[in-house]
Design a protein around this motif. Sequence first.
Motif, PDB file in Angstrom:
ATOM      1  N   MET A   1      24.101  64.924  73.459  1.00  0.00           N
ATOM      2  CA  MET A   1      24.490  64.302  72.193  1.00  0.00           C
ATOM      3  C   MET A   1      24.271  65.297  71.048  1.00  0.00           C
ATOM      4  SD  MET A   1      23.086  60.769  70.447  1.00  0.00           S
ATOM      5  CE  MET A   1      23.687  59.794  71.827  1.00  0.00           C
ATOM      6  N   ALA A   2      25.200  65.329  70.090  1.00  0.00           N
ATOM      7  CA  ALA A   2      25.112  66.261  68.974  1.00  0.00           C
ATOM      8  C   ALA A   2      23.981  65.868  68.035  1.00  0.00           C
ATOM      9  CB  ALA A   2      26.432  66.283  68.216  1.00  0.00           C
ATOM     10  N   ILE A   3      23.404  66.863  67.375  1.00  0.00           N
ATOM     11  CA  ILE A   3      22.361  66.615  66.390  1.00  0.00           C
ATOM     12  C   ILE A   3      22.984  65.972  65.153  1.00  0.00           C
ATOM     13  CG2 ILE A   3      20.735  67.732  64.812  1.00  0.00           C
ATOM     14  CD1 ILE A   3      20.189  69.768  66.992  1.00  0.00           C
ATOM     15  N   VAL A   4      22.371  64.903  64.672  1.00  0.00           N
ATOM     16  CA  VAL A   4      22.842  64.194  63.492  1.00  0.00           C
ATOM     17  C   VAL A   4      21.748  64.262  62.427  1.00  0.00           C
ATOM     18  CG1 VAL A   4      23.615  61.991  62.545  1.00  0.00           C
ATOM     19  CG2 VAL A   4      24.247  62.642  64.888  1.00  0.00           C
ATOM     20  N   ILE A   5      22.133  64.656  61.218  1.00  0.00           N
ATOM     21  CA  ILE A   5      21.164  64.707  60.121  1.00  0.00           C
ATOM     22  C   ILE A   5      21.369  63.470  59.261  1.00  0.00           C
ATOM     23  CG2 ILE A   5      20.362  66.005  58.121  1.00  0.00           C
ATOM     24  CD1 ILE A   5      21.287  68.531  59.567  1.00  0.00           C
ATOM     25  N   GLN A   6      20.293  62.730  59.047  1.00  0.00           N
ATOM     26  CA  GLN A   6      20.389  61.437  58.373  1.00  0.00           C
ATOM     27  C   GLN A   6      19.155  61.223  57.513  1.00  0.00           C
ATOM     28  OE1 GLN A   6      19.284  58.293  61.724  1.00  0.00           O
ATOM     29  NE2 GLN A   6      20.693  59.854  62.528  1.00  0.00           N
ATOM     30  N   PRO A   7      19.248  60.285  56.568  1.00  0.00           N
ATOM     31  CA  PRO A   7      18.070  59.989  55.741  1.00  0.00           C
ATOM     32  C   PRO A   7      16.880  59.577  56.605  1.00  0.00           C
ATOM     33  CG  PRO A   7      20.039  59.011  54.782  1.00  0.00           C
ATOM     34  CD  PRO A   7      20.445  59.544  56.122  1.00  0.00           C
ATOM     35  N   TYR A   8      15.723  60.066  56.235  1.00  0.00           N
ATOM     36  CA  TYR A   8      14.483  59.771  56.943  1.00  0.00           C
ATOM     37  C   TYR A   8      14.099  58.319  56.661  1.00  0.00           C
ATOM     38  CZ  TYR A   8       9.532  60.715  58.262  1.00  0.00           C
ATOM     39  OH  TYR A   8       8.283  60.724  58.845  1.00  0.00           O
ATOM     40  N   ARG A   9      13.988  57.520  57.718  1.00  0.00           N
ATOM     41  CA  ARG A   9      13.624  56.108  57.594  1.00  0.00           C
ATOM     42  C   ARG A   9      12.351  55.839  58.395  1.00  0.00           C
ATOM     43  NH1 ARG A   9      19.215  56.059  58.511  1.00  0.00           N
ATOM     44  NH2 ARG A   9      18.849  55.557  60.718  1.00  0.00           N
ATOM     45  N   SER A  10      11.781  54.677  58.163  1.00  0.00           N
ATOM     46  CA  SER A  10      10.502  54.353  58.791  1.00  0.00           C
ATOM     47  C   SER A  10      10.593  54.383  60.309  1.00  0.00           C
ATOM     48  CB  SER A  10      10.017  52.978  58.314  1.00  0.00           C
ATOM     49  OG  SER A  10      10.985  51.975  58.601  1.00  0.00           O
ATOM     50  N   GLU A  11      11.760  54.065  60.868  1.00  0.00           N
ATOM     51  CA  GLU A  11      11.883  54.086  62.326  1.00  0.00           C
ATOM     52  C   GLU A  11      11.845  55.496  62.911  1.00  0.00           C
ATOM     53  OE1 GLU A  11      16.171  53.061  60.819  1.00  0.00           O
ATOM     54  OE2 GLU A  11      14.094  52.629  60.250  1.00  0.00           O
ATOM     55  N   HIS A  12      11.946  56.525  62.037  1.00  0.00           N
ATOM     56  CA  HIS A  12      11.857  57.909  62.501  1.00  0.00           C
ATOM     57  C   HIS A  12      10.421  58.432  62.515  1.00  0.00           C
ATOM     58  CE1 HIS A  12      16.147  58.152  60.774  1.00  0.00           C
ATOM     59  NE2 HIS A  12      16.267  58.167  62.086  1.00  0.00           N
ATOM     60  N   GLU A  13       9.484  57.710  61.928  1.00  0.00           N
ATOM     61  CA  GLU A  13       8.140  58.253  61.706  1.00  0.00           C
ATOM     62  C   GLU A  13       7.437  58.619  63.009  1.00  0.00           C
ATOM     63  OE1 GLU A  13       6.211  55.383  59.248  1.00  0.00           O
ATOM     64  OE2 GLU A  13       7.198  56.091  57.400  1.00  0.00           O
ATOM     65  N   ALA A  14       7.602  57.817  64.041  1.00  0.00           N
ATOM     66  CA  ALA A  14       6.956  58.139  65.321  1.00  0.00           C
ATOM     67  C   ALA A  14       7.540  59.422  65.899  1.00  0.00           C
ATOM     68  CB  ALA A  14       7.132  56.979  66.302  1.00  0.00           C
ATOM     69  N   ALA A  15       8.864  59.597  65.802  1.00  0.00           N
ATOM     70  CA  ALA A  15       9.501  60.810  66.313  1.00  0.00           C
ATOM     71  C   ALA A  15       9.100  62.034  65.487  1.00  0.00           C
ATOM     72  CB  ALA A  15      11.021  60.646  66.324  1.00  0.00           C
ATOM     73  N   VAL A  16       8.902  61.843  64.185  1.00  0.00           N
ATOM     74  CA  VAL A  16       8.430  62.945  63.342  1.00  0.00           C
ATOM     75  C   VAL A  16       7.009  63.335  63.736  1.00  0.00           C
ATOM     76  CG1 VAL A  16       7.731  63.556  60.990  1.00  0.00           C
ATOM     77  CG2 VAL A  16       9.966  62.510  61.397  1.00  0.00           C
TER      78      VAL A  16
END
Length: 378
Positions: A1-16
Amino acid sequence: MAIVIQPYRSEHEAAVAEFNQRLRQAGEDENMVFYRSAQPRWLARTAESCIYNELFVAVDDGIVRGGYALKTQDFFFPDGEIRSIGYYHHPLSEGIVNKAHAIVGTLLLSDAMQRAPLLYCLGMDGYDHPLPQMLVRLGWAHCLVPFFFRIVNPSRFLRNMQTLRSSPLRKFLLDLAAYSGAGWAGSKLFQEYRALVAPRPLAAECCEVASFDTANAAESLQFLWEQARQTCSFTAVRNAEALRTLYPPEQTQLTRMVVKRNGSAIGWAVVGERRKDAKYGNMRVGSVVDCFALPGELFSVVRCATQTLERQGFDLILSNQSHQAWSEAFNAVGYLPGPSNFIFAASKKLTRLLAPFEEVRPRMHLTRADGDGLPGNF
């Protein structure tokens, strides 16, 4: 899957958090991590402010591979117009520890340029780093922002300035100068000489304020901005509203001051303590973070800011100043120029509005406040 750049949201915090952990495990600097929270703690976007910070992440099938921050702010341009532009900062890519993801850094910058075609970078720690090298290859206009330092405590400077203590012989000579008093005497003579040749400033009152957000301050600072911006070819809008946003009262690590003469504001400055850095050893290092003044009043403002930091007990004072007239004022107050690693770079679309760049550059007013590290690293 291609890399997608998107606004940082709370659901990304664990992955960050997992992204940051991979960087640490690879031996990166412990400070080289992306923001743990999706909500910016500095300049969060509101309906009222035209100065705000946004965070973006590069997501690869649910895995975060990088991120960057984008500050939006109004700037005054050489043609007299006010335009909103973007400041690209704190980009971080997994490519720095895993070459399989080397493309992420390019994707982050490309995304920022699409969101803010009028884009700049400032800081970046010198031309030997990947980001400024990429910007040079892309044809961005660029220059070093001059760096100035003033030694307040010569003995502690000689014993702690690690970049000077690079060999046993240098350490011996610097320690000898520190303990014998030769370093203090030399510094004292230099400052006395600078005081003799410096312009004689008219009496000015240095007023420390808890906030720029008072009715009287707002009116005088707005007038000051309207009068002083004409001395700049390019600068962030530094009116009363911008100062309230950038330097709110809760930033207690900063000292705000308004310099007055006969009750009227002639300039202002913001000073603070730099975070600890190994190259400065155990010294307390202060910084003139930001400043602005009416024409002919720059020396008084720099002098006031310097005296405030000296009174607060700092051993060394630093500042970066791009405007030629501010550079001259720092020299007159007794600062020395040093090697700079603080780079300004402008996207091609921004550069076209700054043309001819070599003629515009001497009157650009850029300080530490416009670049890397705010609000905690000055």
